[in-house]
Design a protein around this motif. Structure first.
Motif, mmCIF file in Angstrom:
data_model
loop_
_atom_site.group_PDB
_atom_site.id
_atom_site.type_symbol
_atom_site.label_atom_id
_atom_site.label_comp_id
_atom_site.label_asym_id
_atom_site.label_seq_id
_atom_site.Cartn_x
_atom_site.Cartn_y
_atom_site.Cartn_z
ATOM 1 N N LYS A 1 1.216 -16.970 5.058
ATOM 2 C CA LYS A 1 2.085 -15.881 5.483
ATOM 3 C C LYS A 1 2.893 -15.306 4.327
ATOM 4 N N ARG A 2 2.805 -15.933 3.169
ATOM 5 C CA ARG A 2 3.539 -15.428 2.014
ATOM 6 C C ARG A 2 2.685 -14.413 1.257
ATOM 7 N N HIS A 3 3.354 -13.399 0.692
ATOM 8 C CA HIS A 3 2.648 -12.273 0.073
ATOM 9 C C HIS A 3 1.836 -12.713 -1.145
ATOM 10 N N GLU A 4 2.390 -13.627 -1.963
ATOM 11 C CA GLU A 4 1.695 -14.016 -3.190
ATOM 12 C C GLU A 4 0.409 -14.781 -2.903
ATOM 13 N N PHE A 5 0.237 -15.294 -1.684
ATOM 14 C CA PHE A 5 -0.983 -16.022 -1.327
ATOM 15 C C PHE A 5 -1.992 -15.148 -0.579
ATOM 16 N N THR A 6 -1.565 -14.010 -0.122
ATOM 17 C CA THR A 6 -2.460 -13.163 0.681
ATOM 18 C C THR A 6 -2.907 -11.906 -0.038
ATOM 19 N N ARG A 7 -2.322 -11.621 -1.208
ATOM 20 C CA ARG A 7 -2.764 -10.431 -1.904
ATOM 21 C C ARG A 7 -4.186 -10.607 -2.409
ATOM 22 N N LYS A 8 -4.889 -9.508 -2.434
ATOM 23 C CA LYS A 8 -6.292 -9.539 -2.797
ATOM 24 C C LYS A 8 -6.484 -9.123 -4.245
ATOM 25 N N SER A 9 -7.555 -9.608 -4.797
ATOM 26 C CA SER A 9 -7.935 -9.211 -6.143
ATOM 27 C C SER A 9 -8.758 -7.929 -6.074
ATOM 28 N N PRO A 10 -8.928 -7.204 -7.206
ATOM 29 C CA PRO A 10 -9.741 -5.982 -7.170
ATOM 30 C C PRO A 10 -11.163 -6.229 -6.688
ATOM 31 N N LEU A 11 -11.697 -7.388 -6.959
ATOM 32 C CA LEU A 11 -13.058 -7.671 -6.500
ATOM 33 C C LEU A 11 -13.129 -7.788 -4.989
ATOM 34 N N ASP A 12 -12.023 -8.196 -4.354
ATOM 35 C CA ASP A 12 -12.034 -8.313 -2.907
ATOM 36 C C ASP A 12 -12.153 -6.953 -2.228
ATOM 37 N N TYR A 13 -11.614 -5.908 -2.902
ATOM 38 C CA TYR A 13 -11.714 -4.570 -2.303
ATOM 39 C C TYR A 13 -13.124 -4.003 -2.451
#
Length: 228
Positions: A5-17
Motif C-alpha cells: 500500500k506504500r507508494h515506493e513499493f507500488t510504483r512501476k518501472s518504465p518497462l512495466d508500462y
C-alpha cells in the motif's frame, strides 16, 4: 506489513508500462503474481545484507524514505530469520534425538540378545551354575588352586627331605616327620615310607627289649640247676 500500500513499493518501472500486464489491483496479493513480483523487486533492490568481517554478526540495511519503515522492515526481517533459525535448529535437534533414541533402543535390544546368547551358551557348555556361589568355573578354579598349593608344599617338603638326607642323620628326618602334617596324602612317598620304617624300627626295638628282659629272668634259674 502492508508494504504493497506504500507508494515506493507500488510504483512501476518504465518497462512495466511497455509490457502488457493484467490488472491485478482488485485481487489479493497472494493471487496477484505480477504485483507480488514488483514488490519483491523493490524489496531486493533496497535490501542490503552483509557479514561483519572478523565476527559472526551480519549487518542488515533497508533503504526507504521513511526511517521508521526502514527500521520496522529490518527488525521484522531479523526476527523472522531468528524464528526460522530456531525452528530449523529445533527440528534438527528433535530429529537427532529421535535418531539417537532409536539407536539406543536398537543397541539395548542387541545387548539383551547378546547377553541371552551368552547365558544360553554357558548353560549349554556347562560353565554356569545355579547362582554365583555354585558357578562351575569358579569351583574348578578353586580346585586347581588347591592342587597348585598342595604341589608347592610337596615340592618344598621333598626338597627339605633331600637336603636332610644328604646329612646322613636319620634323626633329623624323624624330626621333620613329627613337625610336618600327619595327613599321609600330602607327604611325599619317600617321606611316608620312611615314617613307616621308623615305626617298624621302634616296634622291633620294643620287642627286642622285651625278649632281652625275659632272657635275663631265665638265666639265673638255669645256672642254679647246673650247680646242683
Amino acid at each position: 506489513m502492508n508494504l504493497e500500500k506504500r507508494h515506493e513499493f507500488t510504483r512501476k518501472s518504465p518497462l512495466d508500462y511497455l509490457s502488457e500486464t493484467p490488472d491485478e489491483s482488485r485481487l489479493p496479493l497472494e493471487k496477484a503474481p505480477f504485483r507480488r513480483a514488483n514488490l519483491l523487486r523493490v524489496w531486493h533492490k533496497n535490501l542490503k545484507v552483509e557479514p561483519v568481517p572478523g565476527t559472526r554478526m551480519i549487518q542488515v540495511d533497508f533503504l526507504d524514505p521513511d526511517r521508521d519503515v526502514s527500521a520496522a522492515i529490518v527488525n521484522t526481517l531479523v526476527n523472522d530469520y531468528m524464528d526460522q533459525y530456531f525452528r530449523v535448529r529445533y527440528a534438527a535437534t528433535v530429529q537427532a534425538s529421535d535418531w539417537l533414541s532409536k539407536q539406543l533402543d536398537d543397541l539395548k535390544t542387541e545387548v539383551e540378545t547378546s547377553q541371552q546368547r551368552l547365558v544360553d551358551y554357558q548353560k549349554q557348555a556347562g560353565i554356569l551354575g545355579t547362582d554365583e556361589n555354585h558357578n562351575i568355573v569358579m569351583t574348578r578354579l578353586e580346585a586347581i588352586d588347591h592342587q597348585f598349593t598342595d604341589a608347592q608344599a610337596n615340592r618344598i617338603l621333598t626338597q627339605t627331605v633331600w637336603q636332610l638326607a644328604k646329612t646322613g642323620n636319620p634323626e633329623l628326618l624323624t624330626g621333620l616327620i613329627s613337625t610336618s602334617t600327619t595327613n599321609s596324602s600330602t607327604l611325599p612317598n619317600s617321606l611316608a615310607l620312611l615314617e613307616n620304617l621308623r615305626n617298624q624300627q621302634n616296634q622291633l626295638k620294643m620287642q627286642y627289649a622285651e625278649a632281652a628282659a625275659n632272657s635275663a629272668r631265665h638265666i639265673p634259674s638255669l645256672a642254679s640247676c647246673r650247680a646242683k
